[in-house]
Write a protein that holds these residues in place. Structure first.
Motif, mmCIF file in Angstrom:
data_model
loop_
_atom_site.group_PDB
_atom_site.id
_atom_site.type_symbol
_atom_site.label_atom_id
_atom_site.label_comp_id
_atom_site.label_asym_id
_atom_site.label_seq_id
_atom_site.Cartn_x
_atom_site.Cartn_y
_atom_site.Cartn_z
ATOM 1 N N GLN A 195 -18.239 -47.979 41.071
ATOM 2 C CA GLN A 195 -18.845 -46.795 41.795
ATOM 3 C C GLN A 195 -18.211 -45.653 41.929
ATOM 4 O OE1 GLN A 195 -21.276 -48.195 44.605
ATOM 5 N NE2 GLN A 195 -21.992 -46.280 43.792
ATOM 6 N N ALA A 196 -18.696 -44.744 40.893
ATOM 7 C CA ALA A 196 -17.953 -43.546 40.529
ATOM 8 C C ALA A 196 -19.018 -42.723 39.649
ATOM 9 C CB ALA A 196 -16.979 -43.594 39.702
ATOM 10 N N GLU A 197 -18.503 -41.464 39.833
ATOM 11 C CA GLU A 197 -19.454 -40.421 38.843
ATOM 12 C C GLU A 197 -18.768 -40.698 37.642
ATOM 13 O OE1 GLU A 197 -17.220 -37.337 38.047
ATOM 14 O OE2 GLU A 197 -18.805 -36.636 36.952
ATOM 15 N N ASP A 198 -19.587 -40.249 36.493
ATOM 16 C CA ASP A 198 -19.380 -40.536 35.121
ATOM 17 C C ASP A 198 -18.107 -40.295 34.559
ATOM 18 O OD1 ASP A 198 -19.764 -37.919 34.931
ATOM 19 O OD2 ASP A 198 -21.443 -37.872 33.483
ATOM 20 N N SER A 199 -17.515 -38.951 34.690
ATOM 21 C CA SER A 199 -16.234 -38.524 34.365
ATOM 22 C C SER A 199 -15.088 -39.346 35.038
ATOM 23 C CB SER A 199 -15.892 -37.090 34.583
ATOM 24 O OG SER A 199 -16.186 -36.565 35.725
ATOM 25 N N ARG A 200 -15.277 -39.554 36.203
ATOM 26 C CA ARG A 200 -14.258 -40.578 36.937
ATOM 27 C C ARG A 200 -14.086 -41.890 36.503
ATOM 28 N NH1 ARG A 200 -14.424 -43.184 42.245
ATOM 29 N NH2 ARG A 200 -12.131 -43.916 42.733
ATOM 30 N N ALA A 201 -15.349 -42.522 36.300
ATOM 31 C CA ALA A 201 -15.200 -43.859 35.603
ATOM 32 C C ALA A 201 -14.544 -43.758 34.264
ATOM 33 C CB ALA A 201 -16.779 -44.254 35.541
ATOM 34 N N VAL A 202 -14.893 -42.906 33.405
ATOM 35 C CA VAL A 202 -14.355 -42.591 32.242
ATOM 36 C C VAL A 202 -12.938 -42.587 32.204
ATOM 37 C CG1 VAL A 202 -14.580 -41.458 30.080
ATOM 38 C CG2 VAL A 202 -16.332 -42.035 31.071
ATOM 39 N N THR A 203 -12.339 -41.670 32.979
ATOM 40 C CA THR A 203 -10.875 -41.122 33.476
ATOM 41 C C THR A 203 -10.282 -42.914 33.777
ATOM 42 O OG1 THR A 203 -11.057 -39.112 33.825
ATOM 43 C CG2 THR A 203 -9.102 -40.214 34.681
ATOM 44 N N MET A 204 -10.909 -43.345 34.612
ATOM 45 C CA MET A 204 -10.321 -44.711 34.990
ATOM 46 C C MET A 204 -10.081 -45.709 33.864
ATOM 47 S SD MET A 204 -12.382 -45.602 38.589
ATOM 48 C CE MET A 204 -11.724 -47.100 38.732
ATOM 49 N N LEU A 205 -11.220 -45.798 33.032
ATOM 50 C CA LEU A 205 -11.081 -46.867 31.788
ATOM 51 C C LEU A 205 -10.163 -46.112 30.657
ATOM 52 C CD1 LEU A 205 -15.068 -47.530 31.826
ATOM 53 C CD2 LEU A 205 -13.364 -49.091 32.552
ATOM 54 N N GLU A 206 -10.216 -44.925 30.494
ATOM 55 C CA GLU A 206 -9.057 -44.330 29.823
ATOM 56 C C GLU A 206 -7.669 -44.708 29.961
ATOM 57 O OE1 GLU A 206 -11.327 -40.340 28.130
ATOM 58 O OE2 GLU A 206 -9.780 -40.129 29.853
ATOM 59 N N GLY A 207 -7.534 -44.733 31.509
ATOM 60 C CA GLY A 207 -6.263 -45.075 31.824
ATOM 61 C C GLY A 207 -5.774 -46.387 31.637
ATOM 62 N N GLU A 208 -6.797 -47.270 31.526
ATOM 63 C CA GLU A 208 -6.314 -48.907 31.632
ATOM 64 C C GLU A 208 -6.670 -49.118 29.985
ATOM 65 O OE1 GLU A 208 -9.777 -50.259 33.873
ATOM 66 O OE2 GLU A 208 -8.971 -49.451 35.865
ATOM 67 N N ASN A 209 -6.674 -48.134 28.825
ATOM 68 C CA ASN A 209 -6.794 -48.458 27.601
ATOM 69 C C ASN A 209 -7.982 -49.164 27.169
ATOM 70 O OD1 ASN A 209 -4.667 -46.691 26.975
ATOM 71 N ND2 ASN A 209 -3.207 -48.187 27.916
ATOM 72 N N GLU A 210 -9.182 -49.139 28.167
ATOM 73 C CA GLU A 210 -10.216 -49.994 27.819
ATOM 74 C C GLU A 210 -10.902 -49.555 26.181
ATOM 75 O OE1 GLU A 210 -11.677 -52.675 28.764
ATOM 76 O OE2 GLU A 210 -10.902 -52.748 31.011
ATOM 77 N N LYS A 211 -11.597 -50.527 25.723
ATOM 78 C CA LYS A 211 -12.238 -50.177 24.379
ATOM 79 C C LYS A 211 -13.429 -50.961 24.518
ATOM 80 C CE LYS A 211 -9.272 -47.735 21.925
ATOM 81 N NZ LYS A 211 -9.617 -46.224 21.652
ATOM 82 N N PHE A 212 -14.726 -50.119 23.859
ATOM 83 C CA PHE A 212 -16.211 -50.943 24.127
ATOM 84 C C PHE A 212 -16.583 -50.960 22.542
ATOM 85 C CE2 PHE A 212 -14.962 -49.493 28.128
ATOM 86 C CZ PHE A 212 -15.100 -50.632 28.922
ATOM 87 N N ASP A 213 -17.226 -51.931 22.426
ATOM 88 C CA ASP A 213 -17.903 -52.015 21.140
ATOM 89 C C ASP A 213 -19.599 -51.368 21.209
ATOM 90 O OD1 ASP A 213 -16.268 -53.958 19.659
ATOM 91 O OD2 ASP A 213 -16.717 -55.144 21.529
ATOM 92 N N LEU A 214 -20.034 -51.353 22.497
ATOM 93 C CA LEU A 214 -21.259 -50.737 22.574
ATOM 94 C C LEU A 214 -21.174 -50.012 24.087
ATOM 95 C CD1 LEU A 214 -24.183 -50.762 21.565
ATOM 96 C CD2 LEU A 214 -24.720 -52.916 22.864
ATOM 97 N N ILE A 215 -21.754 -48.809 23.951
ATOM 98 C CA ILE A 215 -21.853 -47.971 25.193
ATOM 99 C C ILE A 215 -23.370 -47.480 25.284
ATOM 100 C CG2 ILE A 215 -21.141 -46.029 26.058
ATOM 101 C CD1 ILE A 215 -18.346 -46.301 24.732
ATOM 102 N N LEU B 299 -12.805 -44.379 24.278
ATOM 103 C CA LEU B 299 -13.221 -45.684 24.593
ATOM 104 C C LEU B 299 -14.087 -46.640 23.859
ATOM 105 C CD1 LEU B 299 -14.301 -44.824 28.239
ATOM 106 C CD2 LEU B 299 -12.092 -45.858 27.525
ATOM 107 N N LEU B 300 -14.466 -45.864 22.783
ATOM 108 C CA LEU B 300 -15.370 -46.653 21.535
ATOM 109 C C LEU B 300 -14.493 -47.051 20.385
ATOM 110 C CD1 LEU B 300 -18.352 -47.280 20.864
ATOM 111 C CD2 LEU B 300 -18.197 -45.166 19.602
ATOM 112 N N GLN B 301 -14.617 -48.473 20.074
ATOM 113 C CA GLN B 301 -13.943 -49.148 18.959
ATOM 114 C C GLN B 301 -14.446 -48.343 17.854
ATOM 115 O OE1 GLN B 301 -11.680 -51.154 19.014
ATOM 116 N NE2 GLN B 301 -12.181 -52.814 20.648
ATOM 117 N N ASP B 302 -13.764 -48.405 16.768
ATOM 118 C CA ASP B 302 -14.032 -47.679 15.499
ATOM 119 C C ASP B 302 -15.165 -48.046 14.876
ATOM 120 O OD1 ASP B 302 -11.601 -46.106 15.526
ATOM 121 O OD2 ASP B 302 -10.479 -47.351 14.254
ATOM 122 N N ASP B 303 -15.581 -49.004 15.125
ATOM 123 C CA ASP B 303 -17.102 -49.507 14.535
ATOM 124 C C ASP B 303 -17.966 -49.791 15.541
ATOM 125 O OD1 ASP B 303 -15.904 -51.840 15.900
ATOM 126 O OD2 ASP B 303 -16.336 -53.203 14.194
ATOM 127 N N GLY B 304 -17.632 -49.239 16.656
ATOM 128 C CA GLY B 304 -18.642 -49.203 17.724
ATOM 129 C C GLY B 304 -19.983 -48.501 17.761
#
Length: 184
Positions: free
Chosen positions: A97-117, A138-143
């Motif tokens: 539950q967050a505004e887009d940039s805050r959610a992205v900052t959280m995920l960056e801090g956790e070193n998350e990576k995604f195949d599809l956004i 956050l995007l995988q190289d082939d994402g």
């Protein structure tokens, strides 16, 4: 609204009431997922501006491994949580539950990576900087990033990315971005 295909096919899901959320029409979802079918199995998905969660929940039904859903709206959050529970996807999802940039900052801090956004923001919102940040961190190289928008105002191609495909359905446009060859 309903899940179109996969293990939860035909299951109904709710959408937030009011004009703040614009659920993706079933025919657009069907076309989108037929284009993405080879990318879905085992994918890690991020659904930014999730609304009802329909796109990421459809991906999970079709074999995605995990989905993070983020939305700033408390009304949307309540519906997303209910839809996750209705489909028994508590173990395959995380809701932020967050505004887009805050959610992205959280995920960056956790070193998350995604195949599809999936990005389905309000139609007049400029997502270029968000896309660039997602691609770098956050995007995988082939994402792939899929952005839903008003067809008359397609998003600019983010730096470091290239337009893979663009489709139009009525007033809705879908733009598909992948990392440019130099970035991947």
């Amino acid at each position: 609204m309903r899940i179109i295909a996969g293990e939860k096919r035909s299951r109904k899901i709710d959408a937030p009431e009011g004009q703040d959320t614009r659920p993706t029409a079933d025919r657009i979802k069907e076309a989108l997922f037929s284009m993405l079918q080879s990318r879905i199995p085992g994918a890690r998905v991020l659904d930014l501006y999730a609304g009802s969660g329909a796109l990421s929940l459809e991906a999970l039904s079709r074999g995605a491994a995990f989905a993070v859903l983020a939305d700033v709206s408390f009304k949307a959050g309540k519906v997303i949580k209910k839809n996750i529970e209705t489909l028994s996807y508590q173990q395959k999802t995380r809701f932020i539950q967050a505004e887009d940039s805050r959610a992205v900052t959280m995920l960056e801090g956790e070193n998350e990576k995604f195949d599809l956004i999936f990005l389905d923001p309000p139609y007049r919102m400029d997502t270029k900087k968000t896309c660039e940040r997602l691609a770098k961190k956050l995007l995988q190289d082939d994402g792939m990033i899929v952005c839903e928008h008003d067809k008359s105002t397609p998003p600019d191609v983010p730096e470091g990315m290239q337009l893979f495909n663009r489709r139009e359905y009525g007033i809705t446009g879908l733009s598909f971005f992948v990392k440019s060859e130099e970035e991947a």
